[in-house]
Design a protein around this motif. Structure first.
Motif, PDB file in Angstrom:
ATOM      1  N   GLN A  17     -21.203  45.510   9.719  1.00 52.42           N
ATOM      2  CA  GLN A  17     -20.493  46.058   8.552  1.00 52.42           C
ATOM      3  C   GLN A  17     -19.481  45.050   8.008  1.00 52.42           C
ATOM      4  OE1 GLN A  17     -19.173  50.324   8.542  1.00 52.42           O
ATOM      5  NE2 GLN A  17     -19.772  50.227  10.696  1.00 52.42           N
ATOM      6  N   MET A  18     -18.759  44.408   8.906  1.00 51.22           N
ATOM      7  CA  MET A  18     -17.734  43.448   8.484  1.00 51.22           C
ATOM      8  C   MET A  18     -18.365  42.199   7.868  1.00 51.22           C
ATOM      9  SD  MET A  18     -14.831  43.844  11.458  1.00 51.22           S
ATOM     10  CE  MET A  18     -13.663  42.768  10.628  1.00 51.22           C
ATOM     11  N   ILE A  19     -19.493  41.761   8.439  1.00 51.07           N
ATOM     12  CA  ILE A  19     -20.195  40.608   7.855  1.00 51.07           C
ATOM     13  C   ILE A  19     -20.670  40.946   6.442  1.00 51.07           C
ATOM     14  CG2 ILE A  19     -22.255  39.154   8.038  1.00 51.07           C
ATOM     15  CD1 ILE A  19     -22.003  39.469  11.100  1.00 51.07           C
ATOM     16  N   ALA A  20     -21.255  42.138   6.289  1.00 49.66           N
ATOM     17  CA  ALA A  20     -21.740  42.553   4.970  1.00 49.66           C
ATOM     18  C   ALA A  20     -20.601  42.632   3.962  1.00 49.66           C
ATOM     19  CB  ALA A  20     -22.449  43.898   5.079  1.00 49.66           C
ATOM     20  N   ALA A  21     -19.472  43.220   4.366  1.00 48.94           N
ATOM     21  CA  ALA A  21     -18.329  43.340   3.451  1.00 48.94           C
ATOM     22  C   ALA A  21     -17.787  41.974   3.070  1.00 48.94           C
ATOM     23  CB  ALA A  21     -17.243  44.188   4.108  1.00 48.94           C
ATOM     24  N   GLU A  22     -17.651  41.099   4.051  1.00 49.64           N
ATOM     25  CA  GLU A  22     -17.127  39.756   3.786  1.00 49.64           C
ATOM     26  C   GLU A  22     -18.074  38.993   2.847  1.00 49.64           C
ATOM     27  OE1 GLU A  22     -13.786  37.578   4.232  1.00 49.64           O
ATOM     28  OE2 GLU A  22     -14.173  39.302   5.544  1.00 49.64           O
ATOM     29  N   PHE A  23     -19.360  39.125   3.077  1.00 49.82           N
ATOM     30  CA  PHE A  23     -20.356  38.469   2.221  1.00 49.82           C
ATOM     31  C   PHE A  23     -20.202  38.935   0.780  1.00 49.82           C
ATOM     32  CE2 PHE A  23     -24.340  38.139  -0.004  1.00 49.82           C
ATOM     33  CZ  PHE A  23     -24.902  36.947   0.433  1.00 49.82           C
ATOM     34  N   MET A  24     -20.079  40.240   0.587  1.00 52.10           N
ATOM     35  CA  MET A  24     -20.034  40.802  -0.768  1.00 52.10           C
ATOM     36  C   MET A  24     -18.703  40.575  -1.459  1.00 52.10           C
ATOM     37  SD  MET A  24     -22.220  44.256  -0.014  1.00 52.10           S
ATOM     38  CE  MET A  24     -23.651  44.085   1.059  1.00 52.10           C
ATOM     39  N   GLN A  25     -17.661  40.315  -0.674  1.00 50.64           N
ATOM     40  CA  GLN A  25     -16.383  39.918  -1.270  1.00 50.64           C
ATOM     41  C   GLN A  25     -16.406  38.457  -1.701  1.00 50.64           C
ATOM     42  OE1 GLN A  25     -13.883  41.003   2.011  1.00 50.64           O
ATOM     43  NE2 GLN A  25     -13.594  43.123   1.336  1.00 50.64           N
TER      44      GLN A  25
ATOM     45  N   LEU B   4     -15.791  36.139  12.872  1.00 51.44           N
ATOM     46  CA  LEU B   4     -15.448  35.977  14.285  1.00 51.44           C
ATOM     47  C   LEU B   4     -14.129  35.230  14.462  1.00 51.44           C
ATOM     48  CD1 LEU B   4     -18.911  35.192  15.901  1.00 51.44           C
ATOM     49  CD2 LEU B   4     -17.460  37.174  16.350  1.00 51.44           C
ATOM     50  N   GLU B   5     -13.921  34.212  13.651  1.00 52.14           N
ATOM     51  CA  GLU B   5     -12.701  33.413  13.785  1.00 52.14           C
ATOM     52  C   GLU B   5     -11.464  34.160  13.313  1.00 52.14           C
ATOM     53  OE1 GLU B   5     -13.521  29.817  11.671  1.00 52.14           O
ATOM     54  OE2 GLU B   5     -14.635  28.896  13.335  1.00 52.14           O
ATOM     55  N   GLU B   6     -11.597  34.895  12.234  1.00 52.78           N
ATOM     56  CA  GLU B   6     -10.431  35.528  11.617  1.00 52.78           C
ATOM     57  C   GLU B   6     -10.200  36.971  12.065  1.00 52.78           C
ATOM     58  OE1 GLU B   6     -10.815  35.132   7.398  1.00 52.78           O
ATOM     59  OE2 GLU B   6     -10.938  32.929   7.458  1.00 52.78           O
TER      60      GLU B   6
END
Length: 394
Positions: free
Chosen positions: A274-282, A55-57
């Motif tokens: 989708q973005m939360i999942a991608a960020e988590f897995m990165q 959310l911030e970035e």
């Protein structure tokens, strides 16, 4: 109200599992009914941290419409980590993000099946898929399984006897509901059969990474040389089911049709999740998270099977799954598992009767048990209660 619904609507029935889950919401009920992941294993703190970061970035992107195909970084992760791990060499042009793999199942029937066309499936097969397919008024041909999964000689015979076969549906890993796994040799043969008869194979693969013993088998799609295998994946069993993130991996020609269907259905999957999942897995290792899940589920499987051996009547047989979420119980002929379940619910324990997993009916003397959701204490107590109910039928 005097409303005239479509003919298709008359084919729709409430999911027996979903209806059962309503009954099992009471805290006193020990439920072996759903295929629910253990909620205490959800990485809540890390998701909270990643959500704030997204959310911030990237808030303006996360809360906006996005492409139908899905968030590109997440598709890259699916290609490079999830599919590659299962022996599939692909690209993000072959990946579509869906609202869970359940949506992909419904899309599959919509794409390939006309009224009275034949869908070939395992016997038994996943109730949620059968319900999704039935709206398109197909005929089902069931293929028996042994300990190595769907029997390929019976499959080929069924195709020859049913020239209007439009789709083959399979769950090769720790099958729902039986817990059985298709051998590597049969996976190869299945891919060959799809190409030989030019029939799409829907490979539903939600459980393949939840393996307790040995090494994971490669996907059926890893043996696909002609593009007839369509693999459906999901993060629901390995990450967060509430995010509803699944995917289709298919040839570009076939995937384009799935994209068109999705555009007509809902335009796109949820950008934010989708973005939360991608960020988590990165940021964190999903493989490490899956190892934690496996450790817990393996202990629960072992405890459930040990308790069944100890408390169930000796005539009862059940499967020994080497992964996944379920075991399949076989009662003697003449017993209806629905009746057993009614009595079990009076003792505050629940399961899913097996008849609904057979699209052409019959086979009422089976039921499915889930071992992933309940903790160890409740597993033992639930099996004791269930055993006391079953003994009345023996």
């Amino acid at each position: 109200m005097n409303v005239e619904f479509s003919d298709r609507t008359s084919k729709l029935k409430a999911s027996e599992i979903r209806e059962l889950l309503k009954l099992t919401q009471k805290p006193e009920v020990i439920s072996f009914a759903g295929g629910l992941p253990a909620p205490e294993l959800f990485p809540i703190k890390r998701i909270e941290e990643v959500t704030k970061q997204v959310l911030e970035e990237k808030g303006e992107i996360a809360l906006q419409y996005s492409t139908t195909e899905g968030y590109a970084p997440l598709r890259e992760i699916i290609v490079n980590e999830r599919m590659a791990k299962n022996g599939v060499n692909t690209t993000i042009e072959n990946i579509l993000i869906t609202n869970g793999s359940q949506q992909a199942l419904e899309f599959s029937a919509k794409l390939f099946v006309n009224k009275d066309d034949v869908i070939i499936c395992e016997s038994p097969s996943y109730l949620g898929a059968l319900n999704a397919f039935k709206a398109y008024e197909p005929k089902f041909v069931e293929i028996p399984m042994d300990d190595d999964g769907m029997q390929m000689d019976k499959l080929e015979e069924a195709i020859k006897n049913n020239p209007n076969t439009k789709m083959i549906y399979t769950i090769p890993d720790f099958q729902n509901p039986s817990g059985k796994t298709m051998s590597i040799e049969r996976r190869k043969k299945l891919a060959e059969i799809g190409a030989k008869y030019k029939i799409p194979i829907i490979e539903d693969s939600p459980y393949g990474e939840l393996i307790f013993e040995g090494k994971p088998y490669p996907c059926v799609k890893s043996f696909d040389k002609e593009g007839y295998v369509i693999t459906l994946g999901t993060f629901s069993k390995t990450f967060c089911p509430g995010f509803r993130i699944g995917w289709v991996c298919a040839s570009k020609e076939i995937l384009q049709k799935y994209i068109l269907v999705k555009q007509g259905a809902d335009l796109q999957a949820n950008t934010f999740t989708q973005m939360i999942a991608a960020e988590f897995m990165q940021k964190y290792s999903l493989d490490e998270h899956i190892k934690k899940i496996i450790d817990v589920y393996k202990k629960r499987r072992d405890l459930m099977l040990e308790s069944m051996e100890k408390y169930f009547p000796k005539e009862i047989t059940f499967t020994y799954p080497k992964g996944g979420l379920f075991t399949w119980v076989n009662l003697k002929e003449g017993i209806d598992a629905v009746d057993v379940n009614v009595d079990a619910l009076k003792q505050n324990v629940a399961f899913v009767p097996g008849g609904s997993f057979f699209p052409n009916g019959g086979n009422k003397n089976h039921f499915r048990l889930n071992y992933s959701t309940m903790d160890e204490e409740h597993i033992v107590e639930g099996i004791k209660r269930l055993a006391s109910v079953i003994k009345k039928y023996y």
